[in-house]
Motif scaffolding. Structure first.
Motif, PDB file in Angstrom:
ATOM      1  N   UNK A  19     -43.490  36.861   0.312  1.00  0.00           N
ATOM      2  CA  UNK A  19     -43.167  37.904   1.290  1.00  0.00           C
ATOM      3  C   UNK A  19     -43.068  39.283   0.636  1.00  0.00           C
ATOM      4  N   UNK A  20     -42.608  39.346  -0.593  1.00  0.00           N
ATOM      5  CA  UNK A  20     -42.591  40.630  -1.318  1.00  0.00           C
ATOM      6  C   UNK A  20     -44.021  41.106  -1.560  1.00  0.00           C
ATOM      7  N   UNK A  26     -45.617  44.646  -0.092  1.00  0.00           N
ATOM      8  CA  UNK A  26     -46.324  45.670  -0.860  1.00  0.00           C
ATOM      9  C   UNK A  26     -47.739  45.872  -0.340  1.00  0.00           C
ATOM     10  N   UNK A  27     -48.424  44.784  -0.030  1.00  0.00           N
ATOM     11  CA  UNK A  27     -49.787  44.864   0.503  1.00  0.00           C
ATOM     12  C   UNK A  27     -49.819  45.652   1.809  1.00  0.00           C
ATOM     13  N   UNK A  28     -48.791  45.489   2.624  1.00  0.00           N
ATOM     14  CA  UNK A  28     -48.743  46.152   3.926  1.00  0.00           C
ATOM     15  C   UNK A  28     -48.451  47.640   3.864  1.00  0.00           C
ATOM     16  N   UNK A  29     -48.080  48.116   2.687  1.00  0.00           N
ATOM     17  CA  UNK A  29     -47.763  49.540   2.529  1.00  0.00           C
ATOM     18  C   UNK A  29     -48.398  50.058   1.242  1.00  0.00           C
ATOM     19  N   UNK A  72     -48.108  39.282 -12.974  1.00  0.00           N
ATOM     20  CA  UNK A  72     -49.256  38.559 -12.421  1.00  0.00           C
ATOM     21  C   UNK A  72     -50.388  39.490 -11.978  1.00  0.00           C
ATOM     22  N   UNK A  73     -50.191  40.782 -12.138  1.00  0.00           N
ATOM     23  CA  UNK A  73     -51.253  41.732 -11.819  1.00  0.00           C
ATOM     24  C   UNK A  73     -51.381  42.080 -10.350  1.00  0.00           C
ATOM     25  N   UNK A  74     -50.302  41.878  -9.581  1.00  0.00           N
ATOM     26  CA  UNK A  74     -50.331  42.200  -8.157  1.00  0.00           C
ATOM     27  C   UNK A  74     -49.941  43.649  -7.878  1.00  0.00           C
ATOM     28  N   UNK A  75     -49.240  44.253  -8.814  1.00  0.00           N
ATOM     29  CA  UNK A  75     -48.778  45.619  -8.594  1.00  0.00           C
ATOM     30  C   UNK A  75     -48.729  46.361  -9.918  1.00  0.00           C
ATOM     31  N   UNK A  76     -48.561  47.642  -9.820  1.00  0.00           N
ATOM     32  CA  UNK A  76     -48.405  48.504 -10.991  1.00  0.00           C
ATOM     33  C   UNK A  76     -46.969  49.004 -11.028  1.00  0.00           C
ATOM     34  N   UNK A  77     -46.474  49.219 -12.224  1.00  0.00           N
ATOM     35  CA  UNK A  77     -45.117  49.746 -12.404  1.00  0.00           C
ATOM     36  C   UNK A  77     -45.181  51.237 -12.716  1.00  0.00           C
ATOM     37  N   UNK A  78     -44.242  51.958 -12.181  1.00  0.00           N
ATOM     38  CA  UNK A  78     -44.111  53.377 -12.495  1.00  0.00           C
ATOM     39  C   UNK A  78     -43.238  53.503 -13.745  1.00  0.00           C
ATOM     40  N   UNK A  79     -43.222  54.666 -14.377  1.00  0.00           N
ATOM     41  CA  UNK A  79     -42.348  54.842 -15.544  1.00  0.00           C
ATOM     42  C   UNK A  79     -40.871  54.579 -15.232  1.00  0.00           C
ATOM     43  N   UNK A  80     -40.476  54.770 -13.989  1.00  0.00           N
ATOM     44  CA  UNK A  80     -39.083  54.542 -13.599  1.00  0.00           C
ATOM     45  C   UNK A  80     -38.766  53.101 -13.248  1.00  0.00           C
ATOM     46  N   UNK A  81     -39.729  52.198 -13.400  1.00  0.00           N
ATOM     47  CA  UNK A  81     -39.489  50.789 -13.120  1.00  0.00           C
ATOM     48  C   UNK A  81     -39.705  50.386 -11.673  1.00  0.00           C
ATOM     49  N   UNK A  82     -40.276  51.260 -10.891  1.00  0.00           N
ATOM     50  CA  UNK A  82     -40.598  50.931  -9.507  1.00  0.00           C
ATOM     51  C   UNK A  82     -42.008  50.345  -9.457  1.00  0.00           C
ATOM     52  N   UNK A  83     -42.381  49.772  -8.317  1.00  0.00           N
ATOM     53  CA  UNK A  83     -43.700  49.142  -8.213  1.00  0.00           C
ATOM     54  C   UNK A  83     -44.452  49.639  -6.981  1.00  0.00           C
ATOM     55  N   UNK A  84     -45.771  49.539  -7.058  1.00  0.00           N
ATOM     56  CA  UNK A  84     -46.613  49.789  -5.905  1.00  0.00           C
ATOM     57  C   UNK A  84     -47.767  48.802  -5.928  1.00  0.00           C
ATOM     58  N   UNK A  85     -48.264  48.500  -4.749  1.00  0.00           N
ATOM     59  CA  UNK A  85     -49.347  47.530  -4.612  1.00  0.00           C
ATOM     60  C   UNK A  85     -50.589  48.051  -5.321  1.00  0.00           C
ATOM     61  N   UNK A  86     -51.057  47.281  -6.285  1.00  0.00           N
ATOM     62  CA  UNK A  86     -52.261  47.649  -7.021  1.00  0.00           C
ATOM     63  C   UNK A  86     -52.755  46.398  -7.748  1.00  0.00           C
ATOM     64  N   UNK A  87     -53.464  45.536  -7.012  1.00  0.00           N
ATOM     65  CA  UNK A  87     -53.954  44.307  -7.644  1.00  0.00           C
ATOM     66  C   UNK A  87     -54.888  44.599  -8.809  1.00  0.00           C
ATOM     67  N   UNK A  88     -54.933  43.666  -9.736  1.00  0.00           N
ATOM     68  CA  UNK A  88     -55.708  43.826 -10.955  1.00  0.00           C
ATOM     69  C   UNK A  88     -57.203  43.950 -10.688  1.00  0.00           C
ATOM     70  N   UNK A  93     -55.291  39.956   0.930  1.00  0.00           N
ATOM     71  CA  UNK A  93     -55.616  40.399   2.287  1.00  0.00           C
ATOM     72  C   UNK A  93     -55.808  39.192   3.201  1.00  0.00           C
ATOM     73  N   UNK A  94     -56.485  38.160   2.702  1.00  0.00           N
ATOM     74  CA  UNK A  94     -56.674  36.936   3.500  1.00  0.00           C
ATOM     75  C   UNK A  94     -55.322  36.278   3.778  1.00  0.00           C
ATOM     76  N   UNK A  95     -54.465  36.235   2.781  1.00  0.00           N
ATOM     77  CA  UNK A  95     -53.124  35.680   2.964  1.00  0.00           C
ATOM     78  C   UNK A  95     -52.353  36.463   4.020  1.00  0.00           C
ATOM     79  N   UNK A  96     -52.462  37.774   3.990  1.00  0.00           N
ATOM     80  CA  UNK A  96     -51.732  38.601   4.967  1.00  0.00           C
ATOM     81  C   UNK A  96     -52.227  38.361   6.387  1.00  0.00           C
TER      82      UNK A  96
END
Length: 106
Positions: free
Chosen positions: A22-23, A27-30, A62-78, A87-90
């Motif tokens: 669900x996490x 991320x994928x949805x935003x 696992x390569x599903x997201x990227x981390x910012x320098x502050x330790x936050x994440x955003x959706x960015x698959x490898x 996308x198929x899962x969603x």
């Protein structure tokens, strides 16, 4: 209703938990939105911030997201193939909630 594709089924079987799934979908949805572990915990009604921190670290590992320098994440698959599976899962998850959660728990 058609069967879940073999590729998606194999992908689902690698997911460690339903909150992780669900996490990932959150991320994928935003795309482009930067998330904190705290925001993910709140959106998914997780019991602890520690659980959200663990999920965030594993999403990045696992390569599903990227981390910012502050330790936050955003959706960015490898790669594009991983994005296509997510996308198929969603698309499938809202229609096959029970089937997919059973696969994750299996």
């Amino acid at each position: 209703m058609k069967e879940i594709s073999p590729a998606l089924r194999s992908f689902i079987l690698t997911l460690p938990s339903v909150p992780f799934l669900e996490a990932l979908l959150l991320l994928h949805g935003a795309p482009g939105q930067i998330w904190t572990a705290e925001a993910i915990a709140q959106r998914l009604y997780l019991q602890s911030l520690g659980q959200a921190d663990t999920i965030v670290r594993e999403l990045a590992a696992r390569g599903f997201c990227a981390c910012t320098p502050g330790g936050h994440v955003l959706y960015q698959p490898a790669d594009a193939a991983l994005h296509a599976l997510i996308a198929e899962l969603s698309r499938e998850y809202p229609h096959r909630l029970i089937e997919i959660t059973k696969l994750v728990h299996g």
